[in-house]
Design an enzyme around this catalytic site. Sequence first.
Site, PDB file in Angstrom:
ATOM      1  N   ASP A   1       0.840  -1.207   0.000  1.00 40.04           N
ATOM      2  CA  ASP A   1       0.000   0.000   0.000  1.00 40.04           C
ATOM      3  C   ASP A   1       0.868   1.247   0.000  1.00 40.04           C
ATOM      4  O   ASP A   1       0.464   2.298   0.503  1.00 40.04           O
ATOM      5  CB  ASP A   1      -0.921  -0.002   1.222  1.00 40.04           C
ATOM      6  CG  ASP A   1      -2.021   1.037   1.094  1.00 40.04           C
ATOM      7  OD1 ASP A   1      -2.602   1.420   2.119  1.00 40.04           O
ATOM      8  OD2 ASP A   1      -2.274   1.489  -0.043  1.00 40.04           O
TER       9      ASP A   1
ATOM     10  N   LYS B   1       3.079   3.424  -5.600  1.00 45.94           N
ATOM     11  CA  LYS B   1       2.585   2.421  -6.553  1.00 45.94           C
ATOM     12  C   LYS B   1       3.694   1.958  -7.497  1.00 45.94           C
ATOM     13  O   LYS B   1       3.682   0.819  -7.927  1.00 45.94           O
ATOM     14  CB  LYS B   1       1.379   2.965  -7.324  1.00 45.94           C
ATOM     15  CG  LYS B   1       0.284   3.531  -6.416  1.00 45.94           C
ATOM     16  CD  LYS B   1       0.020   2.649  -5.198  1.00 45.94           C
ATOM     17  CE  LYS B   1      -0.745   3.369  -4.106  1.00 45.94           C
ATOM     18  NZ  LYS B   1      -0.728   2.619  -2.811  1.00 45.94           N
TER      19      LYS B   1
ATOM     20  N   ASN C   1      -5.072  -0.410  -4.368  1.00 47.74           N
ATOM     21  CA  ASN C   1      -5.006   0.646  -5.394  1.00 47.74           C
ATOM     22  C   ASN C   1      -4.565   0.173  -6.777  1.00 47.74           C
ATOM     23  O   ASN C   1      -3.925   0.953  -7.505  1.00 47.74           O
ATOM     24  CB  ASN C   1      -4.053   1.755  -4.957  1.00 47.74           C
ATOM     25  CG  ASN C   1      -4.343   2.255  -3.575  1.00 47.74           C
ATOM     26  OD1 ASN C   1      -3.510   2.152  -2.681  1.00 47.74           O
ATOM     27  ND2 ASN C   1      -5.536   2.778  -3.373  1.00 47.74           N
TER      28      ASN C   1
ATOM     29  N   GLU D   1     -11.215   4.310  -1.291  1.00 44.71           N
ATOM     30  CA  GLU D   1     -11.685   4.582   0.079  1.00 44.71           C
ATOM     31  C   GLU D   1     -12.545   5.846   0.152  1.00 44.71           C
ATOM     32  O   GLU D   1     -12.201   6.877  -0.390  1.00 44.71           O
ATOM     33  CB  GLU D   1     -10.503   4.702   1.065  1.00 44.71           C
ATOM     34  CG  GLU D   1      -9.369   5.586   0.626  1.00 44.71           C
ATOM     35  CD  GLU D   1      -8.283   4.832  -0.128  1.00 44.71           C
ATOM     36  OE1 GLU D   1      -8.585   3.805  -0.737  1.00 44.71           O
ATOM     37  OE2 GLU D   1      -7.147   5.297  -0.140  1.00 44.71           O
TER      38      GLU D   1
HETATM   39  N1  LIG Z   1       9.069   2.773  -0.581  1.00 44.50           N
HETATM   40  C1  LIG Z   1       8.464   3.044   0.602  1.00 44.50           C
HETATM   41  N2  LIG Z   1       8.951   2.482   1.731  1.00 44.50           N
HETATM   42  C2  LIG Z   1       8.339   2.739   2.903  1.00 44.50           C
HETATM   43  N3  LIG Z   1       7.281   3.561   3.055  1.00 44.50           N
HETATM   44  C3  LIG Z   1       6.778   4.124   1.936  1.00 44.50           C
HETATM   45  C4  LIG Z   1       7.339   3.902   0.668  1.00 44.50           C
HETATM   46  N4  LIG Z   1       6.583   4.547  -0.238  1.00 44.50           N
HETATM   47  C5  LIG Z   1       5.625   5.224   0.448  1.00 44.50           C
HETATM   48  N5  LIG Z   1       5.769   4.973   1.736  1.00 44.50           N
HETATM   49  C6  LIG Z   1       4.964   5.514   2.797  1.00 44.50           C
HETATM   50  O1  LIG Z   1       3.646   5.053   2.664  1.00 44.50           O
HETATM   51  C7  LIG Z   1       2.840   6.001   3.347  1.00 44.50           C
HETATM   52  C8  LIG Z   1       1.603   6.300   2.684  1.00 44.50           C
HETATM   53  N6  LIG Z   1       1.872   6.528   1.311  1.00 44.50           N
HETATM   54  C9  LIG Z   1       1.361   5.693   0.471  1.00 44.50           C
HETATM   55  C10 LIG Z   1       1.655   6.253  -0.694  1.00 44.50           C
HETATM   56  C11 LIG Z   1       1.216   5.612  -1.892  1.00 44.50           C
HETATM   57  N7  LIG Z   1      -0.232   5.454  -1.736  1.00 44.50           N
HETATM   58  C12 LIG Z   1      -0.907   6.334  -2.292  1.00 44.50           C
HETATM   59  O2  LIG Z   1      -0.300   7.275  -2.833  1.00 44.50           O
HETATM   60  C13 LIG Z   1      -2.387   6.227  -2.307  1.00 44.50           C
HETATM   61  C14 LIG Z   1      -3.044   7.210  -3.007  1.00 44.50           C
HETATM   62  C15 LIG Z   1      -4.431   7.158  -3.068  1.00 44.50           C
HETATM   63  N8  LIG Z   1      -5.081   8.181  -3.786  1.00 44.50           N
HETATM   64  O3  LIG Z   1      -4.377   9.129  -4.258  1.00 44.50           O
HETATM   65  O4  LIG Z   1      -6.325   8.127  -3.986  1.00 44.50           O
HETATM   66  C16 LIG Z   1      -5.172   6.149  -2.448  1.00 44.50           C
HETATM   67  C17 LIG Z   1      -4.485   5.148  -1.747  1.00 44.50           C
HETATM   68  O5  LIG Z   1      -5.163   4.118  -1.124  1.00 44.50           O
HETATM   69  C18 LIG Z   1      -3.114   5.174  -1.680  1.00 44.50           C
HETATM   70  O6  LIG Z   1      -2.475   4.162  -1.001  1.00 44.50           O
HETATM   71  N9  LIG Z   1       2.382   7.375  -0.557  1.00 44.50           N
HETATM   72  N10 LIG Z   1       2.528   7.545   0.734  1.00 44.50           N
HETATM   73  C19 LIG Z   1       3.589   7.310   3.424  1.00 44.50           C
HETATM   74  O7  LIG Z   1       3.772   7.536   4.790  1.00 44.50           O
HETATM   75  C20 LIG Z   1       4.873   7.008   2.724  1.00 44.50           C
HETATM   76  O8  LIG Z   1       5.944   7.597   3.396  1.00 44.50           O
HETATM   77 MG   LIG Z   2      -3.847   2.537  -0.589  1.00 44.64          MG
END
Ligand SMILES: Nc1ncnc2c1ncn2[C@@H]1O[C@H](Cn2cc(CNC(=O)c3cc([N+](=O)[O-])cc(O)c3O)nn2)[C@@H](O)[C@H]1O
Ligand SMILES: [Mg+2]
Length: 216
Positions: free
Chosen positions: A143, A146, A172, A201
Amino acid sequence: TVTQSTRPQRILGAVQQNATRGDPRSVVRAIDQYCRSQEWAMNVGDEKGCILDSVVSEVNPSTVLELGTYCGYSTVRIASLLPPHAKLITLEFNPKFAVIARQVIAWAGLEDKIQLVEGSSGDLIPKLKEQFGVKAFDLVFLDHWKDRYLPDTKLIEECGLLRKGGVLLADNVICPGAPEYLEFVRSSPRYESQYFKSHLEYTKVEDGLEKSVFLG
Ligand SMILES: Nc1ncnc2c1ncn2[C@@H]1O[C@H](Cn2cc(CNC(=O)c3cc([N+](=O)[O-])cc(O)c3O)nn2)[C@@H](O)[C@H]1O
Ligand SMILES: [Mg+2]
């Protein structure tokens, strides 16, 4: 100076105001109510969360890996369904989110089941065996970013971290989408994939989860 709160801080506030300490499902309910009525946030949410629950219950995993903790919503949701000695390791890149997630996890009373590790999945996955004594995961919930789904899946395979019959569950896959990942797991002879159609969501936009069983 008036300090502006962040969305994760407001989500934690909703948990502390509306959830019962030590009751994980009340934590999940409090976040869903807040994000549905006050402000959207990228938790897997209640609709996809029911699909997540059914896959977790079916796999009944001893060890789970979550990529992308955010505020800990899915972390708590998954851990609340795990058997007594099962463990969940969750990787979070952003320290500000990790601080919040630790408090949400503590409020749910699930600190003993959950290990939150700060850092990027690409750096941490190769260290999981030696540093955390992990043999292999029964379930991986993707999650996070992407465009990291596919490279991290390949990394998990290379590191021998997925047992035969182990399950990848990806959020997603439609919105925002993970096209390369989807193409890979659906065409690879080493995975048996299934799409669970749902909605993004707290919205009516189509999204879904992809469940892929590793055939070894
Ligand atoms: N390589 C990585 N390693 C560890 N943590 C990570 C990494 N990439 C992102 N994160 C963390 O995930 C958390 C949440 N996150 C998730 C995303 C990617 N998910 C989405 O962007 C997303 C976007 C939407 N949306 O835009 O509608 C809906 C969803 O359900 C999603 O998961 N970006 N940050 C953030 O705290 C980030 O630091
Ligand atoms: Mg998600």
